[in-house]
Enzyme design. Sequence first.
Site, PDB file in Angstrom:
ATOM      1  N   TYR A  14     -24.987  47.507  49.555  1.00 32.52           N
ATOM      2  CA  TYR A  14     -25.172  47.494  48.005  1.00 32.52           C
ATOM      3  C   TYR A  14     -25.110  48.769  47.462  1.00 32.52           C
ATOM      4  O   TYR A  14     -26.157  49.579  47.519  1.00 32.52           O
ATOM      5  CB  TYR A  14     -26.591  46.834  47.710  1.00 32.52           C
ATOM      6  N   SER A  44     -28.343  33.862  45.873  1.00 33.71           N
ATOM      7  CA  SER A  44     -27.605  33.098  44.618  1.00 33.71           C
ATOM      8  C   SER A  44     -28.035  31.713  44.248  1.00 33.71           C
ATOM      9  O   SER A  44     -27.328  30.894  44.201  1.00 33.71           O
ATOM     10  CB  SER A  44     -26.118  33.235  44.885  1.00 33.71           C
ATOM     11  N   LEU A  73     -29.155  30.549  41.570  1.00 34.81           N
ATOM     12  CA  LEU A  73     -28.558  30.439  40.183  1.00 34.81           C
ATOM     13  C   LEU A  73     -27.356  30.170  40.165  1.00 34.81           C
ATOM     14  O   LEU A  73     -26.590  30.318  39.113  1.00 34.81           O
ATOM     15  CB  LEU A  73     -29.310  31.436  39.573  1.00 34.81           C
ATOM     16  N   ARG A 105     -24.982  32.569  40.962  1.00 33.49           N
ATOM     17  CA  ARG A 105     -24.271  33.636  40.612  1.00 33.49           C
ATOM     18  C   ARG A 105     -24.564  33.892  38.929  1.00 33.49           C
ATOM     19  O   ARG A 105     -23.684  34.584  38.415  1.00 33.49           O
ATOM     20  CB  ARG A 105     -23.061  33.894  41.041  1.00 33.49           C
ATOM     21  N   GLY A 106     -25.524  33.435  38.566  1.00 35.79           N
ATOM     22  CA  GLY A 106     -25.895  33.245  37.076  1.00 35.79           C
ATOM     23  C   GLY A 106     -25.255  32.085  36.197  1.00 35.79           C
ATOM     24  O   GLY A 106     -25.670  31.761  35.060  1.00 35.79           O
TER      25      GLY A 106
END
Length: 343
Positions: A66, A213, A215, A217-218
């Site tokens: 990351y 993830s 959610l 990825r939103g």
Amino acid sequence: MSAAPTLPQVPLGQQGLIVSAQGLGCMGMSWSYGEHQSDEAQAESLAVIQKALELGCNFLDTAEVYGPHTNEELVGRAIKGKRGQYVVCTKFGFKIGEDGTIKGLDSSPANVRRACEASLQRLGIDCIDLFYQHRVDHNTPIESTMCELKALVDEGKIKYIGLSEASAADIRKAHAIHPISAYQLEWSLWTRDAEKEIVPTCRELGIGLVAYSPLGRGFLTGTIEKLEDLSEGDRRRGTPRFSAEAMEKNKALVDKVRAIADRKGCTPAQVALAWVHHQGSDVVPIPGTKKLKYVVDNVGAYAVKLSAEDMEELSFGEGDVAGERYGAEFMKSGTFHYGDTSS
């Protein structure tokens, strides 16, 4: 919006690892979802990690890749002086060039040790609580990787070992060398393929499940309705599920989530997260955010109760979701699909 409770601590796996019932994914603070390196953005990310702790969320998820590297450095800054209050997990498994480019997978024993030493330095700690193999390297037998991880446990440099998106066969091979405490998988209302074989295998072996993830990825929060809602540097722009056509079809999923949220007086994000919590006490979701208001909202999901009728209403079939979760180049290589190179 449901008020944020103080999260309880729960066991993850059977080797003694105890974590908050919900974790905090830190990736988006530094990587993938646009540029977040301004002083102001970093300050809010540090505040998010502190606020999470105040709410009982002490389980932090990061990785060498990351940034690369910058997310671990950020987490290191956040936990400085408070090391004992956090459970810190990070991941290895990529070959990273000196210029920061990702040059493929590498879980060779030498790279495992190099990554561990480098992560310890960036995080400013002397022991990693949970060290995951990020993705299976098909050029290195997983037994060789596990033997090196076992040596690092014996040396006190890591406490517990985890896997991410390995196949069921690789989970068994790895677990035979040294017990696996946690398995990280993408698991949400619109990503459920691991339920067929991976989840049962982990439960048979007593391996805790960490859902990244959760959610979508939103997308399941209802805040992303069109491609233009994503910044130019956002990696989701190249993901099939976030194409204009796929998003148009997938809005039907969000509509169902929003309808239940309206009935319960909570947010769509809380309903989506509550669904993951309802999958079992051995499941710990790690929603990511870099905003204070969302970390409070996410923790509040733990208090949202879904009925059997709610769960049935949220039971989407495979045909209800448009688009693959990763791009074709990743799916073809097997790098992001449970270790199955045929996918």
